[in-house]
Enzyme design. Sequence first.
Site, PDB file in Angstrom:
ATOM      1  N   LYS A 148      -8.287   2.956 -28.458  1.00 26.45           N
ATOM      2  CA  LYS A 148      -7.165   2.610 -29.319  1.00 26.45           C
ATOM      3  C   LYS A 148      -6.511   3.889 -29.835  1.00 26.45           C
ATOM      4  O   LYS A 148      -7.165   4.917 -30.013  1.00 26.45           O
ATOM      5  CB  LYS A 148      -7.679   1.749 -30.482  1.00 26.45           C
ATOM      6  CG  LYS A 148      -6.622   1.214 -31.426  1.00 26.45           C
ATOM      7  CD  LYS A 148      -7.269   0.304 -32.461  1.00 26.45           C
ATOM      8  CE  LYS A 148      -6.266  -0.232 -33.457  1.00 26.45           C
ATOM      9  NZ  LYS A 148      -6.904  -1.172 -34.423  1.00 26.45           N
ATOM     10  N   SER A 225      -4.602  -5.348 -34.666  1.00 24.18           N
ATOM     11  CA  SER A 225      -3.809  -4.187 -34.285  1.00 24.18           C
ATOM     12  C   SER A 225      -4.294  -3.527 -32.993  1.00 24.18           C
ATOM     13  O   SER A 225      -3.637  -2.628 -32.477  1.00 24.18           O
ATOM     14  CB  SER A 225      -3.828  -3.171 -35.426  1.00 24.18           C
ATOM     15  OG  SER A 225      -5.144  -2.689 -35.675  1.00 24.18           O
ATOM     16  N   GLY A 247      -9.354  -6.176 -40.792  1.00 22.92           N
ATOM     17  CA  GLY A 247      -9.111  -7.521 -41.262  1.00 22.92           C
ATOM     18  C   GLY A 247      -8.989  -8.516 -40.116  1.00 22.92           C
ATOM     19  O   GLY A 247      -8.535  -9.632 -40.311  1.00 22.92           O
ATOM     20  N   SER A 249      -8.591  -6.864 -36.585  1.00 22.28           N
ATOM     21  CA  SER A 249      -7.888  -6.106 -35.554  1.00 22.28           C
ATOM     22  C   SER A 249      -8.613  -5.972 -34.230  1.00 22.28           C
ATOM     23  O   SER A 249      -8.011  -5.600 -33.225  1.00 22.28           O
ATOM     24  CB  SER A 249      -7.528  -4.708 -36.081  1.00 22.28           C
ATOM     25  OG  SER A 249      -6.530  -4.806 -37.069  1.00 22.28           O
TER      26      SER A 249
END
Length: 564
Positions: A148, A225, A247, A249
């Site tokens: 990521k 995300s 939360g 992701s």
Amino acid sequence: MVRVEDHISVPRSDAANNLNWALIAHAKADQVHNRIPQGWILDEEILANQANDITHVPDTCGLLSKREIIITSSEAKELADQLAAKVYTSYEVTLAFCKRAAIAHQLTGCLSEIFFDKALEAAKGIDEQYVQTGKPLGPLHGLPVSLKDHHRVEGTAAAIGYASLAFQETKAGHESEMTKIMRHLGAVLYCKTSVPVGMMSGETYNHITGYTPNPFNRSLSSGGSSGGEGALLAMRGSPLGVGSDIGGSLRIPASFCGLYTLKPSFGRFPAYGGVESFPGQEALRNVNGPMSHSLAAIEMWSKAVIDTEPWREADPDCLPIPWREVKLPQKLCFGFVRDDGVLRPSPSVSRALKLVIEALEAAGHTVVQVDLPGRYNINLYKGDLYLRQGAKVIRENLEVAGEPWPRGYDHLELISAPDEPPARVSDLWQACMIRTRFAHQVGKLWSATKDITGTGREIDALITPCTAWPACKRYEFGHDDYLSVWSQLDYCATVIPVTKVDQQLDAVQDIVTLNEVEASVWQDYRVEDYANAPVAVQLVARRLHEEHLLAVTKVCDEALRKVA
């Protein structure tokens, strides 16, 4: 070629006043695209004529050989074993995944950084060293691993969606500890994946890479995300990726894209040295975790990372907990949460829960319904835990290059307005106190389940929806309560893919909505909008019980596969 117009979510007249950010975004998109070798560029006809499901394109576009298709269709654990057994060389495996990742990016915009040339050079060196020593470099010997965007990798930016950071490259000696550990374990790093601005959305889009859609249905989201990871893995452009979760992701893109993941409790896996959304914020901590196509890959990665003993040098916040082997009882008992009392899940998600429950019961296990105290109302306090001040950090980063707020960030833009008072320390203290009180209630409830399990023990794991939808439509993500509550409680969680949306079975029946939230969702629900979308469930275990949760998740996964 990606056009700057594809990245601008405000009218052109407004964008013209902020040429700085637009030119930066355009230049960065061009840089990433131009690092794809010319021979790997898809024909315009392929790019222009795509159905909603694009997962088949890498296998049919003609750019991959049959051997490369076999390699990229293999699971990460299988590939790691084959690399160690010299069935494949790291160079040919890395080359295959570089090519497939290039295809995936052209179709989804899933990559934020490309460094294929360095990866191939590293893979060649690993092969040469293996010939000389006869010893694998580590448990991930020669395996390509994607990261990521927030992981710092030398020579690349870690912009986390901001135009102002798009060309700030990580210097030698400043890589994230996770990056260093991946190299130490033998992995070959070859790309980084796209994220939403500030990593603060359940969908992935920014002004550089544009919107990253779901490869199974391009009208849907890949999640966020870690959505770039989700899309890349769904396209088989990576065998194993490392994302993060504050939360949901990791869990959102895993559930949307048909993947497995593990959200650990804070302190199990190192996070030091990565780019944070809100540096210094400790009320709700970001955690790194793996994403892949198989549970075996998740366990392989988790054990390998913990076996490096990251608490010694890599991360001062890592807890000194070595990997623990788990032996489960023959009969388990699972709890399940049907809904959160606010937004009941869509028919496909409810069906997935039912399939899991039936599979476990068929395998001889027990499943009991569990209700949380106050349901998920703890989420009412997450604004004070991290959102209010975090939104101001996002505003500051956007203003550096005059970048506009992305579409869908209205709530963050509002609470970060200059005339809005900053969060007070006392607000944070109050929110943390409420969170701790709620954690105490949940812990007592969890212990009390021993009275209803029939095993004499408390539930072995809790099964819940991931989100109310199999995957959300573009720019429509909301209501993350099924996920973020476990981040606030710091419980560990996994995601298991269960099924796909079925046009007949998942058509909405007459439903009496319980509140305005449900009414706003159900009035627009059409099952055909979610065609081909994967559907998953979440398994939750107590804080710092990752090994136990993985073992229990394996039991659940095997039960599902037996009845599939």
